[in-house]
Design a protein around this motif. Structure first.
Motif, PDB file in Angstrom:
ATOM      1  N   LEU A  61      27.301  39.411  54.342  1.00 42.03           N
ATOM      2  CA  LEU A  61      26.580  38.295  53.715  1.00 42.03           C
ATOM      3  C   LEU A  61      27.480  37.081  53.522  1.00 42.03           C
ATOM      4  CD1 LEU A  61      24.510  40.347  51.130  1.00 42.03           C
ATOM      5  CD2 LEU A  61      23.669  39.297  53.251  1.00 42.03           C
ATOM      6  N   ASP A  65      26.754  33.436  55.054  1.00 39.59           N
ATOM      7  CA  ASP A  65      26.791  32.210  54.245  1.00 39.59           C
ATOM      8  C   ASP A  65      27.572  31.118  54.978  1.00 39.59           C
ATOM      9  OD1 ASP A  65      25.318  32.938  51.963  1.00 39.59           O
ATOM     10  OD2 ASP A  65      27.086  33.756  50.951  1.00 39.59           O
ATOM     11  N   SER A  93      17.271  49.153  55.901  1.00 41.50           N
ATOM     12  CA  SER A  93      18.011  47.930  55.619  1.00 41.50           C
ATOM     13  C   SER A  93      17.130  46.722  55.289  1.00 41.50           C
ATOM     14  CB  SER A  93      18.897  47.602  56.816  1.00 41.50           C
ATOM     15  OG  SER A  93      18.087  47.343  57.952  1.00 41.50           O
ATOM     16  N   SER A  95      16.087  45.435  52.524  1.00 42.35           N
ATOM     17  CA  SER A  95      16.678  44.648  51.443  1.00 42.35           C
ATOM     18  C   SER A  95      17.865  43.839  51.970  1.00 42.35           C
ATOM     19  CB  SER A  95      17.120  45.565  50.302  1.00 42.35           C
ATOM     20  OG  SER A  95      17.873  44.848  49.360  1.00 42.35           O
ATOM     21  N   PHE A  96      18.721  44.488  52.757  1.00 38.11           N
ATOM     22  CA  PHE A  96      19.859  43.779  53.338  1.00 38.11           C
ATOM     23  C   PHE A  96      19.391  42.650  54.253  1.00 38.11           C
ATOM     24  CE2 PHE A  96      22.612  43.068  56.979  1.00 38.11           C
ATOM     25  CZ  PHE A  96      23.745  42.586  56.339  1.00 38.11           C
ATOM     26  N   GLU A  98      16.684  40.900  54.174  1.00 37.01           N
ATOM     27  CA  GLU A  98      16.150  39.784  53.392  1.00 37.01           C
ATOM     28  C   GLU A  98      17.293  38.963  52.792  1.00 37.01           C
ATOM     29  OE1 GLU A  98      14.065  36.892  51.762  1.00 37.01           O
ATOM     30  OE2 GLU A  98      13.361  38.292  53.281  1.00 37.01           O
ATOM     31  N   ARG A  99      18.300  39.640  52.254  1.00 34.30           N
ATOM     32  CA  ARG A  99      19.464  38.913  51.716  1.00 34.30           C
ATOM     33  C   ARG A  99      20.209  38.193  52.835  1.00 34.30           C
ATOM     34  NH1 ARG A  99      22.961  43.051  48.856  1.00 34.30           N
ATOM     35  NH2 ARG A  99      22.008  44.398  50.396  1.00 34.30           N
ATOM     36  N   ALA A 100      20.291  38.810  54.006  1.00 33.21           N
ATOM     37  CA  ALA A 100      20.960  38.191  55.149  1.00 33.21           C
ATOM     38  C   ALA A 100      20.205  36.944  55.604  1.00 33.21           C
ATOM     39  CB  ALA A 100      21.078  39.202  56.291  1.00 33.21           C
ATOM     40  N   ARG A 101      18.879  37.018  55.618  1.00 30.45           N
ATOM     41  CA  ARG A 101      18.072  35.852  55.992  1.00 30.45           C
ATOM     42  C   ARG A 101      18.316  34.704  55.029  1.00 30.45           C
ATOM     43  NH1 ARG A 101      14.541  32.878  54.408  1.00 30.45           N
ATOM     44  NH2 ARG A 101      14.034  34.088  52.582  1.00 30.45           N
ATOM     45  N   ARG A 102      18.365  34.993  53.743  1.00 28.43           N
ATOM     46  CA  ARG A 102      18.629  33.935  52.754  1.00 28.43           C
ATOM     47  C   ARG A 102      20.021  33.344  52.942  1.00 28.43           C
ATOM     48  NH1 ARG A 102      16.058  37.559  49.075  1.00 28.43           N
ATOM     49  NH2 ARG A 102      18.096  38.090  48.209  1.00 28.43           N
ATOM     50  N   SER A 103      21.022  34.177  53.201  1.00 29.71           N
ATOM     51  CA  SER A 103      22.391  33.695  53.393  1.00 29.71           C
ATOM     52  C   SER A 103      22.490  32.800  54.628  1.00 29.71           C
ATOM     53  CB  SER A 103      23.362  34.863  53.544  1.00 29.71           C
ATOM     54  OG  SER A 103      23.496  35.555  52.338  1.00 29.71           O
TER      55      SER A 103
END
Length: 168
Positions: A61, A65, A93, A95-96, A98-103
């Motif tokens: 992540l 970023d 994965s 959850s991961f 989704e966090r990766a998309r946001r980053s």
């Protein structure tokens, strides 16, 4: 600064490293304007149950970023981010991802091994001199190995093996 219409970006979330290439289209050629590669070692953090180890997820992540900051002025429709072997194995994965998309600031598509092979061949075929004969392309990655036989820019046979330099 506005979003440039002739800039394209490709992001490869591999098992060993993450790569980002940003290029500007000039006539029929692509001119690389930014390139970044980081050893993330995502593949070593995928547990047998399909979850990603927290420290490996944090490393990935943080990398995304940094990539995302460099993509702020690239139109969303001009960015393609793909996850390969490690993310295929990380079947738990969501959850991961989704966090990766946001980053990153862009969607991430987990592609099949055959699609990975097709993309590899497209890149190689367009970067080498044209030939009339058949061509064999072998890409040994961190989590998989792709074998492609093609003629010109057209792949004829595509194969992806669950065998890579990290998984061995």
């Amino acid at each position: 600064m506005g979003r440039s219409r002739n800039v394209l970006a490709a992001i490869d979330l591999g098992s060993n490293s993450f790569h980002m290439v940003v290029a500007r289209q000039e006539n029929d050629h692509l001119v690389i304007i930014d390139r970044l590669r980081e050893m993330v070692r995502l593949g070593e953090g995928v547990r047998p149950d399909g979850r990603i180890e927290p420290q490996v997820a944090a490393r990935a992540l943080a990398c995304l970023d940094r990539f995302g900051q460099r993509l702020l002025h690239v139109r969303a429709s001009s960015v393609r981010a793909v996850g390969t072997s490690a993310l295929r194995r990380a079947h738990r994965s969501q959850s991961f991802l989704e966090r990766a998309r946001r980053s990153l600031g862009h969607p991430i598509e987990v592609i099949s091994g055959r699609e990975e092979a097709r993309l590899i061949y497209a890149g190689v075929a367009r970067s080498m001199p044209r030939t009339q004969g058949r061509r064999l392309v072998v890409d040994i990655g961190g989590g998989s190995t792709e074998l492609i036989i093609g003629r010109g820019v057209r792949p004829l046979e595509l194969e992806s093996l669950k065998l890579g330099c990290v998984t061995v």
